[in-house]
Design an enzyme around this catalytic site. Sequence first.
Site, mmCIF file in Angstrom:
data_model
loop_
_atom_site.group_PDB
_atom_site.id
_atom_site.type_symbol
_atom_site.label_atom_id
_atom_site.label_comp_id
_atom_site.label_asym_id
_atom_site.label_seq_id
_atom_site.Cartn_x
_atom_site.Cartn_y
_atom_site.Cartn_z
ATOM 1 C CB SER A 79 28.795 33.368 38.856
ATOM 2 O OG SER A 79 29.726 33.843 38.278
ATOM 3 C CE LYS A 89 26.461 35.678 40.324
ATOM 4 N NZ LYS A 89 26.313 37.114 39.794
ATOM 5 C CG HIS A 93 30.953 35.846 42.382
ATOM 6 N ND1 HIS A 93 30.614 36.563 41.231
ATOM 7 C CD2 HIS A 93 31.876 34.663 41.536
ATOM 8 C CE1 HIS A 93 31.088 35.715 40.016
ATOM 9 N NE2 HIS A 93 31.882 34.870 40.345
ATOM 10 C CG ASN A 94 28.306 39.699 41.050
ATOM 11 O OD1 ASN A 94 28.604 38.313 41.027
ATOM 12 N ND2 ASN A 94 27.363 40.079 40.351
ATOM 13 C CD GLU A 136 32.291 39.964 37.914
ATOM 14 O OE1 GLU A 136 31.649 40.549 37.117
ATOM 15 O OE2 GLU A 136 31.663 38.511 38.289
#
Length: 492
Positions: free
Chosen positions: A134, A188, A191-192, A195
């Site tokens: 990232s 990940k 995480h997105n 986001e």
Amino acid sequence: MAEEGYGEVGLYGLAVMGQNFALNMASHGFKVVVCNRSPAKVDTTVKRAADEGITTLTGVKSPKDFVAALSKPRKVILLVMAGKPVDDTIAQLAEYMEEGDLIVDGGNEWFPNSVRRSKELEPKKIMFMGMGISGGEEGARNGPSLMPGGPKVGYDMMEPILTKCAAQIGEEPCTTYCGEIGSGNYIKMVHNGIEYGDMQLIAEAYAVMKQIVGLDNDKMSAHFAEWNKGDLASYLIQITADILKKKDDKTDDGSYVVDKILDKTGMKGTGRWTVQEAAEQSVPAPTIAAALDTRFLSGRKDERVAASLLLKGPSEVPSVAHEQIMEDLQAALYAAKICSYAQGLCLIKAASDKNSWNVDLGECCRIWRGGCIIRSVQLDHMKAAFVKDPTLKNLMIDPDFAASLNQRQAAWRRIVTLCIASGIPCPAFCASLNYFDSYRTKNLPANLTQAQRDFFGAHTFERTDMEGSHHVEWTDDHKKIDGIEERTWGNL
């Protein structure tokens, strides 16, 4: 061509991320060999390295020469488009690789694909890792957040490279061993998803500033810049301040770029995966889901334009002092963002438990502090919460975060109420607040839902005063037709 066995690490795939991460590794002194399906990108990368004074990067033009140029055991990072291109690249390279070699996929990949690829490489005894990266183009070049998952021996082979090339916060690299195969991709992915939620909340705050308070771009930019000095400090708040004040260089009318951008949001799939996984793991993620739904709605531009001519909002809107709105908005944004992080971390924990990954949530928070898109000042506090209590069920019940949410909830409610009364969509603010309210409610109306399920489907229910599963014959007003119960509803 590189001499045989020259390279310490290879990178295959030289689009924006691949090229920049290759230069990152080479600029840290590692001997990097690069290759790409289209040879022209190899030449471009080699030239860029030379222009930057980097002497430890070498380019080759074929998979066979690429593998031969690496020292054993070979370490290869892939940064190609997710899906079939990854499978095709692995097949090409694995033909020349040997037992003990390692392939690391650094793309945004659906985690079951990494699990499958790992198993497919087992007969050749080639190790496989999935590593989330990232930080975008800038992060790849100067220090991203790296989330590797796979065999521990493979991570140990990569660890000197990853710890030097990751973003650094103080003396701590923004990377760690995440767990077995699939864990890095999963972290990940979440995480997105966080986001998505964070970006939607900021967009809703922008809408309040613009449509209710009536601020111009420069004043909105100034507010975001000021917020970035306090408890909202984060990469996304920082870039929002920069975006809002950027003038359009394609016109000479003094307009701003953001005002010329069509309101249709793109996506690459990781937010959708996060919501799918939340459903699969039975973990509520309403803020992230609301952000995803809003992206879907944004794509229906023509429908929205037509609907705007028929469907009307409120004719009268509340009158609230602008200073109060801005003060409340800051508090509401903080509280809602904490909910988005809480949902994502709960999802990682559920998947970790199911797959025996043993993911350390405190470490997730630590490695997200730098390089990545969701980096924020609050991640230090989140890390501390999980260090203090590794069994913490939800970030919201950490005493410090609970106090912060309780303190801000009145302002949060006022913002949601104001948006609803003004006809301004605030799906992520609402979803976060409903999540907070549902989680803190001792007795939800789910008892009625269970009664309904038992009524029409005999699904049974638990009682508060007895053990076991129970079923009730709710009414005698029914008859059986072909074994299916049909009820008499009267003259409806």
